[in-house]
Design a protein around this motif. Structure first.
Motif, PDB file in Angstrom:
ATOM      1  N   UNK A 120      -5.888  89.794 -52.828  1.00  0.00           N
ATOM      2  CA  UNK A 120      -7.053  89.983 -52.248  1.00  0.00           C
ATOM      3  C   UNK A 120      -7.393  91.205 -51.784  1.00  0.00           C
ATOM      4  N   UNK A 121      -8.599  91.910 -52.584  1.00  0.00           N
ATOM      5  CA  UNK A 121      -9.153  93.001 -52.413  1.00  0.00           C
ATOM      6  C   UNK A 121     -10.594  92.745 -51.537  1.00  0.00           C
ATOM      7  N   UNK A 122     -10.475  93.683 -50.632  1.00  0.00           N
ATOM      8  CA  UNK A 122     -11.649  93.706 -49.721  1.00  0.00           C
ATOM      9  C   UNK A 122     -12.729  94.918 -50.066  1.00  0.00           C
ATOM     10  N   UNK A 131      -1.358  87.302 -50.635  1.00  0.00           N
ATOM     11  CA  UNK A 131      -0.837  86.288 -49.786  1.00  0.00           C
ATOM     12  C   UNK A 131      -0.698  85.074 -50.795  1.00  0.00           C
ATOM     13  N   UNK A 132      -0.296  84.019 -50.072  1.00  0.00           N
ATOM     14  CA  UNK A 132      -0.188  82.697 -50.580  1.00  0.00           C
ATOM     15  C   UNK A 132      -1.673  81.824 -50.727  1.00  0.00           C
ATOM     16  N   UNK A 133      -1.824  81.121 -51.463  1.00  0.00           N
ATOM     17  CA  UNK A 133      -2.998  80.592 -51.667  1.00  0.00           C
ATOM     18  C   UNK A 133      -3.592  79.808 -50.678  1.00  0.00           C
ATOM     19  N   UNK A 134      -2.583  79.097 -50.128  1.00  0.00           N
ATOM     20  CA  UNK A 134      -2.873  78.342 -48.722  1.00  0.00           C
ATOM     21  C   UNK A 134      -3.209  79.322 -47.610  1.00  0.00           C
ATOM     22  N   UNK A 135      -3.065  80.552 -47.523  1.00  0.00           N
ATOM     23  CA  UNK A 135      -3.242  81.417 -46.423  1.00  0.00           C
ATOM     24  C   UNK A 135      -4.848  82.197 -46.870  1.00  0.00           C
ATOM     25  N   UNK A 138      -7.990  81.980 -44.526  1.00  0.00           N
ATOM     26  CA  UNK A 138      -7.680  82.596 -43.159  1.00  0.00           C
ATOM     27  C   UNK A 138      -7.966  84.316 -43.409  1.00  0.00           C
ATOM     28  N   UNK A 139      -7.207  84.688 -44.401  1.00  0.00           N
ATOM     29  CA  UNK A 139      -7.281  86.108 -44.755  1.00  0.00           C
ATOM     30  C   UNK A 139      -8.651  86.384 -45.217  1.00  0.00           C
ATOM     31  N   UNK A 140      -9.414  85.653 -45.684  1.00  0.00           N
ATOM     32  CA  UNK A 140     -10.799  86.098 -46.197  1.00  0.00           C
ATOM     33  C   UNK A 140     -11.531  86.179 -44.898  1.00  0.00           C
ATOM     34  N   UNK A 141     -11.527  85.258 -44.127  1.00  0.00           N
ATOM     35  CA  UNK A 141     -12.220  85.361 -42.900  1.00  0.00           C
ATOM     36  C   UNK A 141     -12.197  86.479 -42.086  1.00  0.00           C
ATOM     37  N   UNK A 142     -10.812  87.058 -42.037  1.00  0.00           N
ATOM     38  CA  UNK A 142     -10.144  88.124 -41.199  1.00  0.00           C
ATOM     39  C   UNK A 142     -10.782  89.412 -41.618  1.00  0.00           C
TER      40      UNK A 142
END
Length: 143
Positions: A120-122, A131-135, A138-142
């Protein structure tokens, strides 16, 4: 005869909530095979890699959509009878995501498929994490 219908509750919600009109930020999904996929080759291996990448991209897109996060898969195939597969370079795909004003980018390669994870690149902070697909939501919202 023309018929039209709309849910009264939904229309009422939209009229009373300005936030509903604000479009969610886009997350782009990029496919990056580590194995070179040749346009001249019609091998089983090329189709298998492409299938696995697209399956993972659909899994990620579905997960994001179910959490209310808009996503777009950046992927092209050339038309015609040969149905050749074309993966633009990572930099071209990142540029395309940037032009689409994506908030962040999910990068999927063969290693990510094996480990059931994504990169995941911001774009805003120019940071990246695995990160895992399931996480992922939450990571994107963070970010």
């Amino acid at each position: 005869m023309i018929r039209w219908a709309a849910g009264v509750e939904r229309l009422s919600y939209l009229l009373n909530n300005e936030e509903a009109f604000i479009e969610a930020e886009l997350v782009s999904i990029i496919l990056v095979p580590e194995t070179v996929i040749s346009n001249e080759s019609d091998s089983y291996q090329n189709k298998d890699i492409s299938y696995k990448l697209m399956t993972m991209a659909m899994k990620v897109s579905t997960k994001l959509s179910s959490c209310g996060i808009r996503s777009s898969i950046i992927h092209t195939t050339s038309g015609g009878a040969s149905n050749k597969i074309n993966y633009p370079s990572l930099s071209k795909q990142l540029n395309a995501a940037n032009k689409m004003q994506s908030k962040s980018v999910v990068i999927i390669g063969e290693n990510e498929i094996i480990n059931d994870c994504v990169v995941l690149k911001d774009f805003k902070n120019n940071s990246q994490t695995t990160c895992k697909v399931s996480e992922l939501p939450e990571k994107i919202r963070g970010f």
